[in-house]
Write a protein that holds these residues in place. Structure first.
Motif, PDB file in Angstrom:
ATOM      1  N   THR A  26      26.679  20.016   7.462  1.00  0.00           N
ATOM      2  CA  THR A  26      26.345  19.328   6.337  1.00  0.00           C
ATOM      3  C   THR A  26      27.782  18.869   5.791  1.00  0.00           C
ATOM      4  O   THR A  26      28.174  17.399   5.744  1.00  0.00           O
ATOM      5  N   LEU A  27      28.682  19.731   5.492  1.00  0.00           N
ATOM      6  CA  LEU A  27      29.939  19.438   4.772  1.00  0.00           C
ATOM      7  C   LEU A  27      30.784  18.714   6.033  1.00  0.00           C
ATOM      8  O   LEU A  27      31.791  17.915   5.512  1.00  0.00           O
ATOM      9  N   SER A  28      30.637  19.211   7.379  1.00  0.00           N
ATOM     10  CA  SER A  28      31.441  18.539   8.188  1.00  0.00           C
ATOM     11  C   SER A  28      31.095  17.022   8.271  1.00  0.00           C
ATOM     12  O   SER A  28      32.227  16.085   8.498  1.00  0.00           O
ATOM     13  N   LEU A  29      29.837  16.575   8.351  1.00  0.00           N
ATOM     14  CA  LEU A  29      29.582  15.273   8.655  1.00  0.00           C
ATOM     15  C   LEU A  29      29.739  14.625   7.345  1.00  0.00           C
ATOM     16  O   LEU A  29      30.087  13.363   7.538  1.00  0.00           O
ATOM     17  N   CYS A  30      29.331  14.982   6.064  1.00  0.00           N
ATOM     18  CA  CYS A  30      29.721  14.430   4.746  1.00  0.00           C
ATOM     19  C   CYS A  30      31.214  14.032   4.751  1.00  0.00           C
ATOM     20  O   CYS A  30      31.630  13.021   4.131  1.00  0.00           O
ATOM     21  N   ALA A  32      33.245  13.729   7.182  1.00  0.00           N
ATOM     22  CA  ALA A  32      33.446  12.477   8.073  1.00  0.00           C
ATOM     23  C   ALA A  32      33.119  11.003   7.554  1.00  0.00           C
ATOM     24  O   ALA A  32      33.801   9.932   7.562  1.00  0.00           O
ATOM     25  N   ILE A  33      31.947  11.171   6.919  1.00  0.00           N
ATOM     26  CA  ILE A  33      31.399   9.922   6.309  1.00  0.00           C
ATOM     27  C   ILE A  33      32.623   9.391   4.904  1.00  0.00           C
ATOM     28  O   ILE A  33      32.723   8.236   4.851  1.00  0.00           O
ATOM     29  N   ALA A  34      32.766  10.548   4.213  1.00  0.00           N
ATOM     30  CA  ALA A  34      33.780  10.000   3.192  1.00  0.00           C
ATOM     31  C   ALA A  34      35.213   9.772   3.562  1.00  0.00           C
ATOM     32  O   ALA A  34      35.735   8.753   3.095  1.00  0.00           O
ATOM     33  N   LEU A  35      35.282  10.199   4.719  1.00  0.00           N
ATOM     34  CA  LEU A  35      36.749   9.501   5.429  1.00  0.00           C
ATOM     35  C   LEU A  35      36.658   8.238   5.591  1.00  0.00           C
ATOM     36  O   LEU A  35      37.512   7.548   5.544  1.00  0.00           O
ATOM     37  N   LEU A  36      35.759   7.837   6.195  1.00  0.00           N
ATOM     38  CA  LEU A  36      35.447   6.623   6.531  1.00  0.00           C
ATOM     39  C   LEU A  36      35.250   5.528   5.382  1.00  0.00           C
ATOM     40  O   LEU A  36      35.721   4.492   5.554  1.00  0.00           O
ATOM     41  N   LEU A 134      26.316  11.570  -0.604  1.00  0.00           N
ATOM     42  CA  LEU A 134      27.319  12.789   0.053  1.00  0.00           C
ATOM     43  C   LEU A 134      27.498  13.979  -1.133  1.00  0.00           C
ATOM     44  O   LEU A 134      27.504  14.926  -0.695  1.00  0.00           O
ATOM     45  N   ILE A 135      27.599  13.425  -2.364  1.00  0.00           N
ATOM     46  CA  ILE A 135      27.772  14.634  -3.502  1.00  0.00           C
ATOM     47  C   ILE A 135      26.496  15.477  -3.458  1.00  0.00           C
ATOM     48  O   ILE A 135      26.612  16.527  -3.406  1.00  0.00           O
ATOM     49  N   ALA A 136      25.259  14.840  -3.292  1.00  0.00           N
ATOM     50  CA  ALA A 136      24.031  15.774  -3.556  1.00  0.00           C
ATOM     51  C   ALA A 136      24.072  16.671  -2.233  1.00  0.00           C
ATOM     52  O   ALA A 136      23.677  17.808  -2.222  1.00  0.00           O
ATOM     53  N   LEU A 137      24.129  15.930  -0.969  1.00  0.00           N
ATOM     54  CA  LEU A 137      24.058  17.005   0.041  1.00  0.00           C
ATOM     55  C   LEU A 137      25.027  17.873   0.247  1.00  0.00           C
ATOM     56  O   LEU A 137      24.874  19.059   0.414  1.00  0.00           O
ATOM     57  N   SER A 138      26.225  17.696  -0.152  1.00  0.00           N
ATOM     58  CA  SER A 138      27.366  18.860  -0.251  1.00  0.00           C
ATOM     59  C   SER A 138      27.119  19.853  -1.257  1.00  0.00           C
ATOM     60  O   SER A 138      26.963  20.998  -0.996  1.00  0.00           O
ATOM     61  N   SER A 139      26.426  19.395  -2.550  1.00  0.00           N
ATOM     62  CA  SER A 139      26.445  20.549  -3.672  1.00  0.00           C
ATOM     63  C   SER A 139      25.044  21.167  -3.402  1.00  0.00           C
ATOM     64  O   SER A 139      25.213  22.494  -3.804  1.00  0.00           O
TER      65      SER A 139
END
Length: 413
Positions: A26-30, A32-36, A134-139
């Motif tokens: 989850t953190l890795s994919l989130c 990557a999307i945050a990077l983009l 992204l915030i909800a998934l990470s937290s």
């Protein structure tokens, strides 16, 4: 499979924490999307000088172009967060990535100023829908004591995406080269959507909460019910004021540095150091929030913002401007990552998408006002130093709200 580590609590004791393989995914994919997302958010600022020459834009028009994308972020964040509490974080994130990927590519095909403004507003809707998810998934992917760190790891991708935008901008030759930034920024999210579908797990906390709740609570109850009114207002004020400063810098820093006499390559390096500082600040300040007393970290964070802005406004040359930009990025971007993690902590799981989405939406009003206000000040003939210095009083208001918020009770789940 789980890996175990220890986490220091606020009172100095040690608590066990475990990070599962699904949390790592989850953190890795989130990230990557945050990077983009960060690449796209800063693409207009990097491309601005060449876009201005091609379209014949005035300073005020450039401010409107900057704010167009952030204006779209407001409804995107509000509806994206609310929809996430109904159908899930993963689905809304995939939809948002498709929208901002396609519209980023469309930006490269804009042939007039009205078309540019329109496409950036639509791009902002996709970007806005992605962030609260992204915030909800990470937290929700990690134990309670690691939430600040998890959100900060994800959010560090946004300034690092800005580094990529700066590098692409520096490598793109000629006035027409600004379009390359948007091609890269659009293709990335579209390529990642199949990976999100295949490998991103839906939040287990959301799945449990969705199974218990008959239907999502009304928005007014989410934001102001059960003694959340004061916390919600403090979150909104801190978001609003901090994002005025952040988006003013994200959009205007290249142009302000060019006005200080720096060449294109030097401007690119200043922007890169601003974003590298932001990525490091997001990581380290978030980790400190999980290990030290919150009030101490937040106080130090806002002192750092004010000091770095003051230094940036009076720095005499390229080296000093680069160092000041690095620390401004560290504290301003790092500080915003802490606010995102805090907002997730004040709303229960079943309401988190709506609560965080509303906070992001209110903050986006500040992200619209910041670039517009800077454009108006510059159009009135104010110097770059005056414009940067004008953001310091706004920072003091954000600090007061955040310090009051840190003392409020958090949600139980």
């Amino acid at each position: 499979m789980k890996t175990t580590r220890t986490v220091l609590t606020g009172d100095g004791t040690v608590a066990p924490s475990s990070i599962s393989s699904s949390a790592v995914a989850t953190l890795s994919l989130c990230f990557a999307i945050a990077l983009l997302e960060g690449l796209d958010l800063q693409s207009v600022g990097v491309a601005a000088p060449r876009m201005a020459r091609e379209f014949g834009l005035s300073v005020a028009q450039m401010g409107l172009a900057f704010s167009a994308g952030t204006f779209g972020l407001l409804p995107g964040a509000m509806f994206g967060g609310r929809l996430a509490d109904r159908i899930g974080r993963k689905r809304v994130l995939m939809l948002s990535a498709c929208i901002f990927g396609l519209l980023s590519i469309a930006t490269a095909f804009a042939t007039s100023f009205p078309a540019l403004v329109a496409v950036r507003v639509l791009t902002g809707i996709g970007l806005g829908g992605a962030l609260p998810n992204l915030i909800a998934l990470s937290s929700e992917a990690v134990p309670l004591k690691a939430r600040n760190t998890a959100v900060s790891v994800m959010y560090s991708g946004i300034p690092l995406g800005g580094v990529i935008a700066s590098i692409v901008g520096m490598m793109s030759a000629g006035d027409a080269g600004w379009r390359h930034i948007f091609y890269v920024g659009g293709a990335g999210p579209l390529l990642f959507v199949p990976l999100l579908f295949a490998f991103l797990p839906e939040s287990k906390a959301f799945s449990r909460a969705a199974g218990r709740a008959a239907k999502p609570a009304p928005v007014i109850d989410v934001l102001f019910g059960e003694q959340r009114a004061r916390s919600t207002m403090q979150i909104w004020i801190s978001y609003f004021c901090t994002l005025i400063v952040l988006y003013f810098l994200l959009n205007w820093l290249p142009s302000l540095m060019a006005a200080r006499g720096l060449g294109r390559g030097e401007v690119g390096f200043v922007q890169i150091f601003f974003n590298v500082g932001g990525g490091l600040g997001a990581l380290f300040i978030g980790m400190l929030m999980d290990r030290l007393r919150g009030g101490l970290v937040v106080s130090g964070m806002y002192v750092g913002i004010i000091a770095s802005l003051a230094a940036l406004s009076i720095a005499p040359g390229f080296a000093a401007l680069t160092a000041s930009a690095f620390f401004a990025g560290m504290f301003v971007i790092g500080g915003q990552s802490v606010l995102y993690a805090l907002s997730a902590a004040f709303y229960p799981t079943a309401m988190r998408g709506t609560g965080v989405g509303a906070a992001v939406a209110v903050g986006r009003i500040g992200s619209v006002i910041g670039p517009l206000a800077a454009g108006q000040l510059l159009a009135m003939g104010r110097s770059a130093s005056v414009v940067i210095g004008a953001s310091i009083p706004v920072t003091l208001i954000a600090a007061a709200a955040a310090l009051m918020l840190i003392r409020r009770p958090r949600a139980a789940d």
